[in-house]
Design a protein around this motif. Sequence first.
Motif, mmCIF file in Angstrom:
data_model
loop_
_atom_site.group_PDB
_atom_site.id
_atom_site.type_symbol
_atom_site.label_atom_id
_atom_site.label_comp_id
_atom_site.label_asym_id
_atom_site.label_seq_id
_atom_site.Cartn_x
_atom_site.Cartn_y
_atom_site.Cartn_z
ATOM 1 N N ALA A 105 16.313 19.160 29.898
ATOM 2 C CA ALA A 105 16.843 17.867 29.464
ATOM 3 C C ALA A 105 17.997 17.429 30.372
ATOM 4 O O ALA A 105 18.069 16.269 30.796
ATOM 5 C CB ALA A 105 17.313 17.968 28.012
ATOM 6 N N LEU A 106 18.887 18.369 30.666
ATOM 7 C CA LEU A 106 20.058 18.002 31.469
ATOM 8 C C LEU A 106 19.681 17.739 32.921
ATOM 9 O O LEU A 106 20.221 16.829 33.544
ATOM 10 C CB LEU A 106 21.125 19.106 31.371
ATOM 11 C CG LEU A 106 21.698 19.301 29.959
ATOM 12 C CD1 LEU A 106 22.732 20.415 29.938
ATOM 13 C CD2 LEU A 106 22.307 17.995 29.424
ATOM 14 N N LEU A 107 18.754 18.535 33.454
ATOM 15 C CA LEU A 107 18.330 18.304 34.842
ATOM 16 C C LEU A 107 17.708 16.921 34.988
ATOM 17 O O LEU A 107 17.962 16.217 35.960
ATOM 18 C CB LEU A 107 17.331 19.374 35.291
ATOM 19 C CG LEU A 107 17.896 20.727 35.729
ATOM 20 C CD1 LEU A 107 16.766 21.638 36.179
ATOM 21 C CD2 LEU A 107 18.916 20.551 36.843
ATOM 22 N N VAL A 108 16.888 16.548 34.023
ATOM 23 C CA VAL A 108 16.197 15.262 34.117
ATOM 24 C C VAL A 108 17.167 14.122 33.830
ATOM 25 O O VAL A 108 17.229 13.123 34.561
ATOM 26 C CB VAL A 108 14.990 15.224 33.159
ATOM 27 C CG1 VAL A 108 14.389 13.823 33.112
ATOM 28 C CG2 VAL A 108 13.953 16.250 33.588
ATOM 29 N N LYS A 109 17.968 14.274 32.764
ATOM 30 C CA LYS A 109 18.837 13.186 32.329
ATOM 31 C C LYS A 109 20.048 13.032 33.252
ATOM 32 O O LYS A 109 20.384 11.935 33.670
ATOM 33 C CB LYS A 109 19.318 13.482 30.903
ATOM 34 C CG LYS A 109 20.091 12.356 30.253
ATOM 35 C CD LYS A 109 19.159 11.446 29.493
ATOM 36 C CE LYS A 109 19.928 10.395 28.711
ATOM 37 N NZ LYS A 109 18.991 9.532 27.981
ATOM 38 N N ARG A 110 20.699 14.165 33.528
ATOM 39 C CA ARG A 110 21.959 14.081 34.297
ATOM 40 C C ARG A 110 21.751 14.335 35.786
ATOM 41 O O ARG A 110 22.491 13.860 36.603
ATOM 42 C CB ARG A 110 22.981 15.097 33.776
ATOM 43 C CG ARG A 110 23.123 15.149 32.265
ATOM 44 C CD ARG A 110 24.044 14.063 31.732
ATOM 45 N NE ARG A 110 24.112 14.114 30.271
ATOM 46 C CZ ARG A 110 24.175 13.030 29.500
ATOM 47 N NH1 ARG A 110 24.165 11.832 30.040
ATOM 48 N NH2 ARG A 110 24.242 13.145 28.190
ATOM 49 N N GLY A 111 20.750 15.169 36.100
ATOM 50 C CA GLY A 111 20.561 15.531 37.499
ATOM 51 C C GLY A 111 19.486 14.701 38.183
ATOM 52 O O GLY A 111 19.288 14.819 39.382
ATOM 53 N N HIS A 112 18.776 13.885 37.421
ATOM 54 C CA HIS A 112 17.702 13.030 37.948
ATOM 55 C C HIS A 112 16.652 13.833 38.700
ATOM 56 O O HIS A 112 16.116 13.389 39.710
ATOM 57 C CB HIS A 112 18.278 11.901 38.811
ATOM 58 C CG HIS A 112 19.290 11.099 38.053
ATOM 59 N ND1 HIS A 112 18.956 10.271 37.011
ATOM 60 C CD2 HIS A 112 20.642 11.057 38.138
ATOM 61 C CE1 HIS A 112 20.046 9.734 36.497
ATOM 62 N NE2 HIS A 112 21.089 10.197 37.158
ATOM 63 N N LEU A 113 16.422 15.042 38.225
ATOM 64 C CA LEU A 113 15.327 15.841 38.777
ATOM 65 C C LEU A 113 14.132 15.709 37.847
ATOM 66 O O LEU A 113 14.215 15.046 36.806
ATOM 67 C CB LEU A 113 15.764 17.302 38.898
ATOM 68 C CG LEU A 113 16.857 17.542 39.949
ATOM 69 C CD1 LEU A 113 17.464 18.918 39.795
ATOM 70 C CD2 LEU A 113 16.300 17.336 41.349
ATOM 71 N N ASP A 114 13.018 16.349 38.197
ATOM 72 C CA ASP A 114 11.824 16.153 37.366
ATOM 73 C C ASP A 114 11.409 17.449 36.657
ATOM 74 O O ASP A 114 12.066 18.485 36.752
ATOM 75 C CB ASP A 114 10.674 15.582 38.201
ATOM 76 C CG ASP A 114 10.201 16.574 39.254
ATOM 77 O OD1 ASP A 114 10.838 17.650 39.380
ATOM 78 O OD2 ASP A 114 9.214 16.271 39.944
ATOM 79 N N PHE A 115 10.312 17.327 35.964
ATOM 80 C CA PHE A 115 9.734 18.405 35.171
ATOM 81 C C PHE A 115 9.564 19.687 35.985
ATOM 82 O O PHE A 115 9.896 20.777 35.543
ATOM 83 C CB PHE A 115 8.380 17.918 34.642
ATOM 84 C CG PHE A 115 7.571 18.958 33.913
ATOM 85 C CD1 PHE A 115 7.895 19.322 32.622
ATOM 86 C CD2 PHE A 115 6.468 19.549 34.529
ATOM 87 C CE1 PHE A 115 7.135 20.269 31.952
ATOM 88 C CE2 PHE A 115 5.712 20.499 33.863
ATOM 89 C CZ PHE A 115 6.051 20.854 32.573
#
Lengths: 355, 280
Positions: A105-115
């Motif tokens: 969740a944090l990588l996608v939301k805050r880090g703009h990385l993907d699945f």
Amino acid sequence: MKPATRPAPAPAAARQEPDAVAAPSTKSLFARVLGPGAPDRHLVIIFGCLALLAFVPGVRYLLSLLIGVYIFAVFAMSFDLLMGFGGIISFGHALFFGVGTYTAALLVKRGHLDFWAALVAAPVVAIVLSLIVGAMTLRVKGVYFAMVTMAFAEFFRILAEKFSKITGGGDGLAVDIAPAWAYGPRHRIQMYLLALAFMVICFLALRRIVNSPFGRVLVAIRENEGRAAVLGYNVFAHKLVALSLAGVFAAWAGVMYGAAENFVVPGVLGTVTTINGMLMVIIGGAGTLSGPIVGATVVQLAGVLLSTYTRRWRLVLGVGYALVVMFMPGGLAGVWAKWGARWVKGSPANVSHQV
Amino acid sequence: MVEVWADMSQLELQLEGPSGAPREAETVLETENLVKNFGGVAANQGITIRVPARTFTTVIGPNGAGKTTLFNLISGVLRPTSGRVRFRGEDITGLPPHLVARRGLARSFQITNIFPNLSVFENLRLAAQAQGRDSFRLLTRADGEAFRRYQNTAARVAEEVGLTARLATPAGMLPHGDKRKLEIGILLAAEPAMMLLDEPTAGMAREEIPGIIALLERIRAAGSCTIMMVEHKMDVVMNVSDVIMVLKEGRLIAQGAPAEVAADPVVQEAYLGGGLSRAE
């Protein structure tokens, strides 16, 4: 010096030679269909049918239920690696599941990385955490280990609640974790197939692990820790690796959970998550891999079905759980194995196996 | 105290290998002033022993003499309060049991200590695997081709101890005598330089004992393994031992060849109260 002479011993006719107990389970029905040495064509049929289910019209609701089943099946299998195969009882296994979800969740939301980045990062985080937790707790035994692992999981749950600027706190965090193609018009089918593939891959990987030299040592440690050490096995190191592996698979399940729910709350780190996993393992059958899959199916579906009839569905589930523990110590997989063995034993093809 | 080492030259002659190369009288195991205190109780009070390679040593002594404690100190199960243990020239004092085992010292226990829910074969296979370096291999089948050598060892040892017909039986379901055979098999499968046997015939039916003795004789005759054993049954002790060590109240009070120890007045008075052949 002459050794003492004794009258000839009485013939041992009275002693029972338990030939009859020579393990009949080597080729039980259960072992053939889903056991460690199962021919893969059975799996292809079972998993193939589950995949085809995605294209049956009118099963949308069932598909979303099964997505949950598959994800929790992986969580339960990872728990079983620890509990059923290694005999290590943790009350904090949700730590790894929840950390997986939050990492994603944090990588996608805050880090703009993907699945896919989350699928790589979550196990790394899980390994680091498991080494820390394991180094601190695996030398203590039984209930102490259980308590300390629970404390760790609770600690992280509270962190997730308190650092609300980052995690969304108790309100949770809405985030689209799944890969972009899983949000198309046929998103449920795609998510279903992704979850099924995920479970199948994890099942095959774990099946290799439990049948590897490492897996055998893990079982030996469960059976007789002291003897394993005196044979020459480093018990602590094996337990630590087991904890890490269980952590990795639980974290992956956590990522998938986030992807399926598109929402994460601190509860994923909570004791309820751990206990759900434990129920799945014990109802399904600890020490097998098909057991947790069966258990996850029963617990997830029973929860949904019962909750449509009564608000006290947890109570019913609890009674069912108590009955399983009392009357089916091997879980559903154990019952299946027993019936399977009986059925196979009676069939002519297997007469030669009987002693 | 009986002086035994004078006799060792004789023994070495008998122990010459088949190649004719004389084997030097190297020491496999040495302890130096081993002390173990449990609270106020001194279980071992300064035990110094030397065990030459490929000999059969039996430790006897009344209950509570510290025989099992001595084995626990040697095998790393217990840490000595003071003193040293040297095994094959290396100081192993205070090493954890798995590291002692990996250096070639295998031990059995007074109370049957096996993996009861695993098959006889798997018990032996695990013992063989423990000496290899594969126990962290994760993705290859343990009973596949890659690890055939462990399976071969397990099968060979099962043959040696006479359990071939029981390979698939869960170890816990074996009759007691077979369990004791399995324990010795577990030691053999580790292919150790030395084995410590803690009362291998404990609890066995009388008629099963000759089988175990014959097995121990065969292991000794094979000539690669030093054996040290705790045993109470005097006929067994007298027949198989090269050297007998007598412990009493945590001290070594005598050691020597069986006949010498039997004739030793200190031993007779302290432990046996007269003729050895009647002692049981």
